[in-house]
Scaffold this active site. Structure first.
Site, PDB file in Angstrom:
ATOM      1  N   ASP A 183     -44.478 -65.722-120.781  1.00 40.18           N
ATOM      2  CA  ASP A 183     -44.971 -66.488-121.926  1.00 40.18           C
ATOM      3  C   ASP A 183     -46.285 -65.947-122.466  1.00 40.18           C
ATOM      4  O   ASP A 183     -46.446 -65.756-123.665  1.00 40.18           O
ATOM      5  CB  ASP A 183     -45.117 -67.977-121.558  1.00 40.18           C
ATOM      6  CG  ASP A 183     -45.946 -68.221-120.298  1.00 40.18           C
ATOM      7  OD1 ASP A 183     -46.375 -67.237-119.656  1.00 40.18           O
ATOM      8  OD2 ASP A 183     -46.168 -69.394-119.947  1.00 40.18           O
TER       9      ASP A 183
ATOM     10  N   ASP B 215     -53.015 -63.765-119.994  1.00 39.35           N
ATOM     11  CA  ASP B 215     -54.364 -64.311-120.119  1.00 39.35           C
ATOM     12  C   ASP B 215     -55.304 -63.303-119.442  1.00 39.35           C
ATOM     13  O   ASP B 215     -55.707 -62.325-120.052  1.00 39.35           O
ATOM     14  CB  ASP B 215     -54.346 -65.706-119.479  1.00 39.35           C
ATOM     15  CG  ASP B 215     -55.673 -66.401-119.568  1.00 39.35           C
ATOM     16  OD1 ASP B 215     -56.296 -66.329-120.626  1.00 39.35           O
ATOM     17  OD2 ASP B 215     -56.109 -67.014-118.577  1.00 39.35           O
TER      18      ASP B 215
ATOM     19  N   ASP C 276     -47.583 -75.186-121.112  1.00 40.82           N
ATOM     20  CA  ASP C 276     -47.966 -76.569-120.835  1.00 40.82           C
ATOM     21  C   ASP C 276     -49.467 -76.737-120.663  1.00 40.82           C
ATOM     22  O   ASP C 276     -50.207 -75.777-120.463  1.00 40.82           O
ATOM     23  CB  ASP C 276     -47.302 -77.031-119.535  1.00 40.82           C
ATOM     24  CG  ASP C 276     -47.978 -76.422-118.301  1.00 40.82           C
ATOM     25  OD1 ASP C 276     -48.133 -75.184-118.274  1.00 40.82           O
ATOM     26  OD2 ASP C 276     -48.384 -77.173-117.403  1.00 40.82           O
TER      27      ASP C 276
HETATM   28  P1  IMP Z   1     -53.009 -64.676-116.101  1.00 43.26           P
HETATM   29  O1  IMP Z   1     -52.572 -64.268-114.732  1.00 43.26           O
HETATM   30  O2  IMP Z   1     -54.456 -65.062-116.156  1.00 43.26           O
HETATM   31  O3  IMP Z   1     -52.648 -63.679-117.170  1.00 43.26           O
HETATM   32  O4  IMP Z   1     -52.319 -66.041-116.383  1.00 43.26           O
HETATM   33  C1  IMP Z   1     -51.074 -66.181-116.721  1.00 43.26           C
HETATM   34  C2  IMP Z   1     -50.593 -67.606-116.616  1.00 43.26           C
HETATM   35  O5  IMP Z   1     -51.619 -68.590-116.870  1.00 43.26           O
HETATM   36  C3  IMP Z   1     -49.585 -67.805-117.703  1.00 43.26           C
HETATM   37  O6  IMP Z   1     -48.320 -67.340-117.301  1.00 43.26           O
HETATM   38  C4  IMP Z   1     -49.651 -69.283-117.922  1.00 43.26           C
HETATM   39  O7  IMP Z   1     -48.846 -69.931-116.965  1.00 43.26           O
HETATM   40  C5  IMP Z   1     -51.093 -69.641-117.666  1.00 43.26           C
HETATM   41  N1  IMP Z   1     -51.849 -69.736-118.941  1.00 43.26           N
HETATM   42  C6  IMP Z   1     -52.855 -68.964-119.367  1.00 43.26           C
HETATM   43  N2  IMP Z   1     -53.316 -69.345-120.563  1.00 43.26           N
HETATM   44  C7  IMP Z   1     -52.555 -70.414-120.917  1.00 43.26           C
HETATM   45  C8  IMP Z   1     -52.542 -71.275-122.076  1.00 43.26           C
HETATM   46  O8  IMP Z   1     -53.310 -71.137-123.048  1.00 43.26           O
HETATM   47  N3  IMP Z   1     -51.623 -72.272-122.073  1.00 43.26           N
HETATM   48  C9  IMP Z   1     -50.741 -72.466-121.045  1.00 43.26           C
HETATM   49  N4  IMP Z   1     -50.712 -71.676-119.951  1.00 43.26           N
HETATM   50  C10 IMP Z   1     -51.613 -70.670-119.892  1.00 43.26           C
HETATM   51 MG    MG Z   2     -46.390 -67.797-117.050  1.00 42.68          MG
END
Ligand code: IMP
Ligand code: MG
Length: 179
Positions: free
Chosen positions: A97, A100, A156
């Protein structure tokens, strides 16, 4: 219930998902089969719409991951649900999705690449470039967005708003990254 404001409309999301499906179908034309690996839970809506518009033979698999939730965040990731089948020699596309910090994707790319697929690419609907920390690579991206918390289309806030048909900015109290 928290306040939400539309960031990307249902029409705009639908159009972009169609474009991604066409690009992927072109890139993999002639491939015997592609395995789409959806990352639960957030990717379930995107994967569903994307996969149904592909014009190539495909299979659907899922993984689930979770951050360790340590303070301060370490970027460590844990595999909660693994693939049911081997992927050696297969064409694999990770479908997620949102990128981040990128730690989740970096972990998945490392883990799946070690299993020696014929090819490994990644398709992500959203990315927040300002927040990127980890080294990961996105081959197919829907939209770049600013550093705001988004919900809808699978995403979510505390399990709410996943089934909104569009992507909305959520006005969340406090720091959603720590919850
Ligand atoms: P990362 O490992 O920091 O890239 O985080 C990834 C996960 O954090 C995503 O797959 C989402 O589940 C969650 N996430 C990060 N930002 C958002 C947001 O704005 N809304 C919802 N979920 C988020
Ligand atoms: Mg995710």
């Amino acid at each position: 219930m928290i306040d939400t404001k539309t960031l990307i409309s249902k029409t705009a999301v639908g159009k972009r998902v169609g474009e991604l499906a066409r690009t992927i179908s072109d890139d993999y034309a002639g491939a015997q089969e592609v395995i789409l690996v959806g990352v639960l839970k957030g990717a379930f809506v995107f994967l569903s719409d994307l996969s149904r518009q592909l014009e190539i033979p495909r299979r659907i698999e899922f993984v689930a991951v979770s951050s360790y939730g340590e303070e301060p965040p370490t970027g460590e990731v844990r595999l909660l649900l693994d693939l049911r089948h081997r992927i050696a020699g297969e064409h694999v596309i990770i479908v997620d999705d949102i990128v981040d910090t990128g730690h989740t994707l970096a972990y998945l790319q490392r883990t799946l690449r070690a299993r020696e697929p014929a090819s490994l690419r990644t398709c992500v609907l959203l990315q927040k470039p300002e927040r990127l920390e980890a080294e990961c690579h996105v081959d197919y991206l829907g939209f770049e967005i600013p550093d705001v918390w988004v919900v809808g289309y699978g995403l979510d806030y505390k399990e709410q708003h996943r089934t909104l048909p569009y992507i909305a900015e959520a006005k969340v109290p406090g720091d959603p990254y720590r919850e």
